[in-house]
Scaffold this motif. Structure first.
Motif, mmCIF file in Angstrom:
data_model
loop_
_atom_site.group_PDB
_atom_site.id
_atom_site.type_symbol
_atom_site.label_atom_id
_atom_site.label_comp_id
_atom_site.label_asym_id
_atom_site.label_seq_id
_atom_site.Cartn_x
_atom_site.Cartn_y
_atom_site.Cartn_z
ATOM 1 N N THR A 118 4.061 -0.755 3.328
ATOM 2 C CA THR A 118 5.025 0.614 2.080
ATOM 3 C C THR A 118 5.691 -0.417 1.668
ATOM 4 O O THR A 118 5.578 -1.554 2.021
ATOM 5 N N ASN A 119 6.685 -0.010 0.666
ATOM 6 C CA ASN A 119 7.584 -0.312 0.083
ATOM 7 C C ASN A 119 8.566 -0.458 1.504
ATOM 8 O O ASN A 119 9.690 -0.556 0.493
ATOM 9 N N ILE A 120 8.185 -0.314 2.484
ATOM 10 C CA ILE A 120 9.812 -0.968 3.176
ATOM 11 C C ILE A 120 9.861 -2.305 3.491
ATOM 12 O O ILE A 120 10.983 -2.759 3.127
ATOM 13 N N ALA A 121 8.293 -2.790 2.836
ATOM 14 C CA ALA A 121 8.803 -4.240 2.353
ATOM 15 C C ALA A 121 9.030 -4.550 0.609
ATOM 16 O O ALA A 121 9.192 -5.707 1.094
ATOM 17 N N GLU A 122 10.055 -3.968 0.253
ATOM 18 C CA GLU A 122 9.850 -4.072 -1.478
ATOM 19 C C GLU A 122 11.115 -4.176 -1.783
ATOM 20 O O GLU A 122 11.464 -5.745 -2.359
ATOM 21 N N THR A 123 12.102 -4.421 -0.593
ATOM 22 C CA THR A 123 13.326 -4.917 -0.724
ATOM 23 C C THR A 123 13.967 -5.595 0.614
ATOM 24 O O THR A 123 13.987 -4.568 1.285
ATOM 25 N N LEU A 139 1.156 -0.807 0.209
ATOM 26 C CA LEU A 139 0.211 -0.105 0.090
ATOM 27 C C LEU A 139 1.342 0.994 0.049
ATOM 28 O O LEU A 139 2.228 1.054 0.041
ATOM 29 N N PRO A 140 0.257 2.210 -0.415
ATOM 30 C CA PRO A 140 1.184 3.601 -0.057
ATOM 31 C C PRO A 140 1.789 3.845 0.783
ATOM 32 O O PRO A 140 2.938 4.638 1.139
ATOM 33 N N GLY A 141 0.948 4.214 1.737
ATOM 34 C CA GLY A 141 1.602 4.908 3.584
ATOM 35 C C GLY A 141 0.788 4.187 4.428
ATOM 36 O O GLY A 141 -0.326 3.366 4.314
ATOM 37 N N VAL A 183 2.369 3.597 -4.719
ATOM 38 C CA VAL A 183 3.236 4.536 -3.604
ATOM 39 C C VAL A 183 3.270 6.035 -2.982
ATOM 40 O O VAL A 183 3.286 6.310 -4.384
ATOM 41 N N ARG A 184 3.529 6.655 -2.434
ATOM 42 C CA ARG A 184 4.400 7.599 -2.272
ATOM 43 C C ARG A 184 5.275 8.218 -1.955
ATOM 44 O O ARG A 184 6.166 7.363 -1.361
ATOM 45 N N LEU A 217 4.004 15.162 -0.490
ATOM 46 C CA LEU A 217 4.067 13.724 -0.855
ATOM 47 C C LEU A 217 2.868 13.473 -1.707
ATOM 48 O O LEU A 217 1.630 13.850 -1.772
ATOM 49 N N MET A 218 2.746 12.635 -2.803
ATOM 50 C CA MET A 218 2.410 13.168 -3.903
ATOM 51 C C MET A 218 1.911 10.402 -3.994
ATOM 52 O O MET A 218 2.700 10.354 -3.974
ATOM 53 N N VAL A 219 0.590 10.452 -4.223
ATOM 54 C CA VAL A 219 0.671 9.393 -4.110
ATOM 55 C C VAL A 219 0.581 9.035 -5.409
ATOM 56 O O VAL A 219 0.608 9.209 -6.754
ATOM 57 N N ARG A 220 1.261 7.864 -6.553
ATOM 58 C CA ARG A 220 1.673 7.502 -7.873
ATOM 59 C C ARG A 220 1.694 5.631 -8.450
ATOM 60 O O ARG A 220 2.009 5.469 -7.228
#
Length: 368
Positions: free
Chosen positions: A273-278, A221-223, A294-295, A308-311
């Motif tokens: 969040t993308n904390i778990a992406e890598t 999720l983004p945030g 992602v934010r 901060l923007m979601v894209r």
């Protein structure tokens, strides 16, 4: 060293030779190859390079977990031979030879001692994230090597764009490593889903529950706000399916983050969040639900305002997220977007240096 062979073991001799001969190498290693933990461990145990080994991680939780894992591999406590330094927390001692640090800590170290006296190698892990701190740290150390032979450098990632990095480092050797990832079945939506994000996520999880899939689920999720909304939307489903719900994002306390990634007696769904992406391998995860969002920070030079923007994520980021489902066993990735939407996205993420305010970075660079 752990007795279980990993793909990166086969290229250690080549990588060490490249470091000795050229001083800098680029290592592209697919998910599951062992680059984050086994490669630094190989440098440490083979005593291939004199001096302290610094491994730069983009996130605190990754730095801490990698340090704990490698310390366990060498049979010591964190802070002895292997340690870490992150914001407001450090475990290092006089005998520490391998230190995992965040990118901000590296810049602080360079402010204190630009020569990084006593450091033999600096390893930049997950360089594809291309934060300003990562780019600035590499630029400073690369210039140091060009002037008077500073620490040797290793730049690592699974999905980075190699050409610009290799060219910037003077045409240094590039080592490719195949991964140990298990097959992942990927599904896309047939048409875009216009429902609110919590409804989309709940619908995907209901479908997975009906199929009776085993294992844990990781939802990207983004945030933090979206995580709270989705957890609330899925509480009833969790009670019915006897599943525990966990949040995972950078603002949570360390112990809460550890509980989210630690083994659990019951099935769990991790909303991250993308904390778990890598970097992180979460045992038990067999399914990834990817919202494709992602934010990230952005800067408007006309107004001078950062926000901060979601894209939509890049195709490389989608590959990273998919790989979380195939780290320890075959898995599945459910993408909540269409194949056409993915193909319209850029191949790689835009480097942070091209989209954020650089005032603080310029001040830092001028002080070095």
């Amino acid at each position: 060293m752990s007795s279980q062979a990993l793909p990166v073991d086969a290229i250690m001799a080549e990588a060490v030779s490249g470091l000795r001969d050229h001083g800098t190498i680029v290592l592209r290693a697919e998910p599951g190859a062992g680059k984050t933990t086994r490669f630094p461990l190989g440098l440490l145990e083979e005593r291939a390079i004199e001096g302290t080994i610094i491994v730069v991680q983009p996130r605190r939780i990754a730095a801490r977990m990698a340090a704990h894992y490698v310390a366990e591999c060498v049979g010591s406590k964190v802070g002895d031979v292997v340690g870490y330094r992150v914001r407001f927390d450090a475990r290092v001692g006089p005998a520490t030879r391998l230190i995992f640090v965040t990118e901000g800590i590296l810049l602080r170290m360079l402010c204190d001692d630009r020569a990084l006296a006593g450091v033999g190698v600096v390893v930049f892990d997950e360089f594809h994230e291309r934060s300003v701190a990562l780019d600035l740290g590499l630029a400073i150390l690369a210039e140091r090597r060009r002037v008077d032979q500073g620490p040797r450098l290793v730049v690592m990632s699974a999905t980075m764009e190699l050409g610009p990095v290799v060219d910037f480092l003077g045409g240094c050797p590039c080592v490719d490593v195949a991964g140990r990832a298990y097959p992942v079945e990927v599904t896309h939506l047939d048409v875009p889903d216009k429902r609110p994000l919590p409804d989309q996520v709940r619908g995907a999880l209901v479908g997975l529950a009906r199929e009776g899939l085993e294992g844990d689920v990781l939802v990207f999720l983004p945030g933090a706000g979206e995580i709270r909304q989705c957890i609330k939307a899925c509480e009833k489903l969790a009670a019915q399916a006897d599943v525990r719900l966990f949040a995972l994002h950078g603002s949570l306390p360390l112990e809460t983050q550890r509980k989210a990634v630690a083994p659990c007696s019951s099935r769990k769904i991790i909303f991250a969040t993308n904390i778990a992406e890598t970097s992180l391998t979460i045992d038990g995860v067999t399914v990834v639900v990817d919202t494709g969002l992602v934010r990230e920070a952005g800067f408007n030079p006309k107004t001078g305002v950062s926000s901060l923007m979601v894209r939509r994520i890049s195709r490389a980021s989608a590959t990273q997220r998919m790989g979380r489902a195939g780290r320890t066993q075959p898995g599945r990735c459910v993408r909540l977007y269409t194949r056409q939407e993915l193909q319209r996205q850029s191949e790689f993420d835009t480097p942070e240096i091209l989209r954020t305010d650089l005032s603080s970075s310029l001040l830092l660079a001028s002080s070095l």
